[in-house]
Write an enzyme that holds these catalytic residues in place. Structure first.
Site, mmCIF file in Angstrom:
data_model
loop_
_atom_site.group_PDB
_atom_site.id
_atom_site.type_symbol
_atom_site.label_atom_id
_atom_site.label_comp_id
_atom_site.label_asym_id
_atom_site.label_seq_id
_atom_site.Cartn_x
_atom_site.Cartn_y
_atom_site.Cartn_z
ATOM 1 N N SER A 215 41.516 37.108 37.209
ATOM 2 C CA SER A 215 42.291 36.858 37.575
ATOM 3 C C SER A 215 40.487 35.397 38.410
ATOM 4 C CB SER A 215 42.266 36.341 38.954
ATOM 5 O OG SER A 215 42.329 36.970 40.277
ATOM 6 N N ASP B 13 32.234 36.544 34.339
ATOM 7 C CA ASP B 13 32.834 37.690 34.491
ATOM 8 C C ASP B 13 32.689 38.040 35.948
ATOM 9 O OD1 ASP B 13 34.831 39.625 34.494
ATOM 10 O OD2 ASP B 13 33.418 40.588 33.021
ATOM 11 N N GLY B 14 34.527 38.379 36.505
ATOM 12 C CA GLY B 14 34.426 38.721 38.122
ATOM 13 C C GLY B 14 33.892 40.914 38.307
ATOM 14 N N ASP C 244 35.045 43.390 41.383
ATOM 15 C CA ASP C 244 36.126 44.042 42.313
ATOM 16 C C ASP C 244 35.101 44.525 43.417
ATOM 17 O OD1 ASP C 244 38.491 44.014 41.134
ATOM 18 O OD2 ASP C 244 37.399 46.245 40.268
ATOM 19 N N GLY D 203 40.936 45.074 36.599
ATOM 20 C CA GLY D 203 42.391 45.187 35.014
ATOM 21 C C GLY D 203 41.683 45.884 33.975
ATOM 22 N N GLU E 19 34.072 44.960 28.866
ATOM 23 C CA GLU E 19 33.114 43.856 29.866
ATOM 24 C C GLU E 19 31.571 44.691 29.740
ATOM 25 O OE1 GLU E 19 36.708 42.534 33.117
ATOM 26 O OE2 GLU E 19 35.955 44.022 33.632
ATOM 27 N N LYS F 67 34.581 40.309 47.871
ATOM 28 C CA LYS F 67 33.674 41.318 47.246
ATOM 29 C C LYS F 67 32.653 41.560 47.512
ATOM 30 C CE LYS F 67 37.808 41.095 44.960
ATOM 31 N NZ LYS F 67 37.713 40.406 43.228
HETATM 32 C C1 5RP Z 1 38.596 43.471 35.070
HETATM 33 C C2 5RP Z 1 37.606 43.039 36.282
HETATM 34 C C3 5RP Z 1 37.851 42.408 37.080
HETATM 35 O O1 5RP Z 1 36.810 41.510 36.719
HETATM 36 C C4 5RP Z 1 37.978 42.958 38.465
HETATM 37 O O2 5RP Z 1 38.918 43.457 38.592
HETATM 38 C C5 5RP Z 1 38.387 41.409 39.289
HETATM 39 O O3 5RP Z 1 39.268 40.186 38.310
HETATM 40 P P1 5RP Z 1 39.636 39.733 40.007
HETATM 41 O O4 5RP Z 1 38.647 38.236 40.048
HETATM 42 O O5 5RP Z 1 41.179 39.493 39.563
HETATM 43 O O6 5RP Z 1 39.639 39.736 41.541
HETATM 44 O O7 5RP Z 1 36.736 44.266 36.024
HETATM 45 O O8 5RP Z 1 38.419 44.994 34.424
#
Ligand code: 5RP
Length: 226
Positions: A30, A83-84, A86, A99, A105, A123
């Site tokens: 997201s 990129d994000g 967790d 995700g 990634e 996070k």
């Molecule tokens: C996908 C990931 C995402 O970057 C991680 O899950 C963070 O997601 P979000 O921005 O929706 O909190 O690693 O594989």
């Protein structure tokens, strides 16, 4: 203010670091989606970039916004990946793969001159391993591999799709989500152990990959760790 405000603030801020002629790695999730939205807007205003994507979802979102998405097998280097994550600790060690896209990634992040991480403030953790550790496992023989992982003392479960079937990544593989009783004191050792298990493709641990970390706060503020 909601978490979405924080994610949006982080994702949107990252676009300031993108320059003409860059090859941009697109993360998944997201927060990465907010970045892609902002990137599309900037491209409509004249920014000229090409992208590579870590998932079919991100590729399709970018293409819908008329961004040119390159075949990953046509390139050897990426300028910036956004990129994000967790979880991320003070040493910028991360867990990713919420995700289900962590293998792709990581390939993008490792091929990039810089990985910019975009996260909401929830996070940030003292020690990674609070929630789950996604492990992508080769589909072929996956119950055997799961067994081998569990025999090493790890506990977890197959990730499920919304319809209750086993979730498969864009690579066609299942994910075994490991749950720790407490955050592992030496995550690098767990990563090595798991990676050396036949059938394991990659874990969601990311070490020595994060560059700048853009943190979105629920009041809409953004802070950046360099
Ligand atoms: C996908 C990931 C995402 O970057 C991680 O899950 C963070 O997601 P979000 O921005 O929706 O909190 O690693 O594989």
């Amino acid at each position: 203010m909601t978490l979405e405000v924080a994610k949006e603030a982080a994702g949107h801020r990252a676009v300031r670091f993108i320059e003409d002629d860059m090859i941009v790695g697109l993360g998944t999730g997201s927060t990465a989606c907010y970045f892609i939205d902002a990137l599309i807007e900037k491209c409509q205003q004249g920014l000229k970039i090409e992208a590579v994507a870590s998932s079919e979802a991100s590729a399709s979102k970018a293409r819908d916004g008329r961004i040119r998405v390159l075949d990953i097998n046509a390139i050897t280097q990426v300028d910036i990946t956004v990129d994000g994550a967790d979880e991320i600790d003070q040493q910028k060690r991360m867990i990713k793969g919420g995700g289900g896209a962590h293998t792709r990634e990581k390939i993008l992040a490792a091929a990039s001159k810089e990985m910019i991480v975009v996260v909401d403030e929830t996070k940030l953790v003292n020690s990674i391993g609070q929630t789950k550790l996604p492990v992508e496992i080769l589909h072929y023989g996956s119950p055997i591999t799961r067994n081998r992982i569990e025999r090493q003392g790890y506990k977890g479960q197959w990730r499920l799709a919304k319809d209750g079937s086993i979730f498969l990544t864009d690579n066609g593989n299942p994910i075994f989500d490991i749950y720790f009783d407490f955050p592992p004191p030496f995550p690098e050792e767990d990563h090595e152990r798991l990676l050396n298990t036949l059938g394991v493709i990659d874990t969601g641990f990311f070490f020595n990959l994060a560059g700048r970390v853009i943190i979105g706060h629920t009041d809409g503020r953004v802070t950046i760790q360099t």
